[in-house]
Design a protein around this motif. Sequence first.
Motif, short mmCIF file in Angstrom:
data_model
loop_
_atom_site.label_atom_id
_atom_site.label_comp_id
_atom_site.label_asym_id
_atom_site.label_seq_id
_atom_site.Cartn_x
_atom_site.Cartn_y
_atom_site.Cartn_z
N PRO A 174 71.99 85.03 41.48
CA PRO A 174 72.90 85.76 40.57
C PRO A 174 74.26 85.10 40.44
CG PRO A 174 72.63 86.93 42.64
CD PRO A 174 71.62 85.83 42.65
N LEU A 175 74.66 84.30 41.43
CA LEU A 175 75.96 83.63 41.36
C LEU A 175 75.87 82.26 40.70
CD1 LEU A 175 77.36 84.50 44.91
CD2 LEU A 175 77.73 85.70 42.74
N ASP A 176 74.66 81.74 40.58
CA ASP A 176 74.47 80.42 39.98
C ASP A 176 73.14 80.43 39.23
OD1 ASP A 176 74.32 77.81 39.21
OD2 ASP A 176 74.23 76.96 41.23
N PRO A 177 73.13 80.81 37.94
CA PRO A 177 71.88 80.94 37.20
C PRO A 177 71.10 79.64 37.04
CG PRO A 177 73.77 81.11 35.72
CD PRO A 177 74.31 81.15 37.13
N ARG A 178 71.73 78.51 37.34
CA ARG A 178 71.01 77.24 37.27
C ARG A 178 70.09 77.04 38.48
NH1 ARG A 178 75.05 72.40 36.19
NH2 ARG A 178 73.06 71.31 36.10
N HIS A 179 70.27 77.84 39.50
CA HIS A 179 69.50 77.67 40.73
C HIS A 179 68.32 78.63 40.77
CE1 HIS A 179 68.55 78.32 45.05
NE2 HIS A 179 68.64 77.00 45.06
N PRO A 238 72.30 73.59 31.77
CA PRO A 238 72.78 74.96 31.95
C PRO A 238 72.14 75.94 30.98
CG PRO A 238 74.62 73.43 32.00
CD PRO A 238 73.41 72.64 31.59
N ALA A 239 71.89 75.50 29.74
CA ALA A 239 71.29 76.41 28.76
C ALA A 239 69.86 76.75 29.14
CB ALA A 239 71.32 75.78 27.37
#
Length: 253
Positions: A174-179, A238-239
Motif C-alpha cells: 500500500p505504500l509502494d504500488p510498484r512493489h 509506474p503506470a
Amino acid sequence: RIMAAGGEMPAQTSGGLREIGEVREALHAASNQLRAREAGEKRAAARQQLMINELNHRVKNTLATVQSLALQSLGRGEAAPGFDAFNERLYALARAHDLLTRTVWESADLAEVVRQTLEPYGDRARCEGPPAALPPSAALALSMVFHELATNASKYGGLSTPNGRVEVTWRRDPLDPRHLALRWVESGGPKLDGPPQRKGFGSRLIAASLRSELKGEAVFEYLPTGLVCALSVRLPDPAGAQALGDEPSVFDA
C-alpha cells in the motif's frame, strides 16, 4: 403563429436570420470535423492493430526458427534430454506474446498471466490477488517464472500427484504500488526432505528473470508439506502498477 402585442406579426430582421444561418453552418462544419476525426482515429487504430499482428506473426516465426535450429543441432529423445524442456519454454514465451497481443502490447493482467500458466491443472491450482496491470516486460518475465514453477511442480512437487495442489497469492504494497509480493505454495505432493543438492536451470532462470527484468528476488522454502516460493517484484513502469479494478481476482485455474 406567435403574434406581437396589438395583434401584429413581429418583424424578422435580416441580421437575425443571418446569425441563425451562421450558427447552422458552424454546427455542420463541427459535425463534419468530428466525423473526420473519428474516421482518422479508426484508421490509426486499424493500422496499429495490423502492425501488432504482424509483429506477433514475425516473433512466432522467429521462435519457430529457433525451435527448428535447436532440433537440428541437438536432436531429441535420449540423445538430447533437454530439448523437450527447451521446447516447452518456447511455447510459454509464445503464449505470453499472444496474451500481450490481445491488449495491443499495453499491459497484461497478472491474474491472466497466472491463469494461462496453470490452466492445464484445472481445480488443483487456485489463485487469488488484487487486479494489477503488468507492463510487457514484466508480463513476459513472470510468464516464464510461473512456467518454471509449474513444470517443477508437475514433475516433483504438488502437481505430480493426483491430490496435490498449488496456490498462488499476491498483494501490492500500500505504500509502494510498484512493489508486488507473490507466494507460490504447493501441498499434497511428495514429502520434501530439504532443498535439492544442486540448483537446476529452472531455479537459475527464475532468479535471473526476477533480478534483471523486475529488480526482484525469489526465496525458496523446501518444507515437508511442499515447496513455498516467495517472489518479490518491483514493476519497471509506474503506470503498470495501477489496479485494473477494486475486486480481487479469485479463481481455480
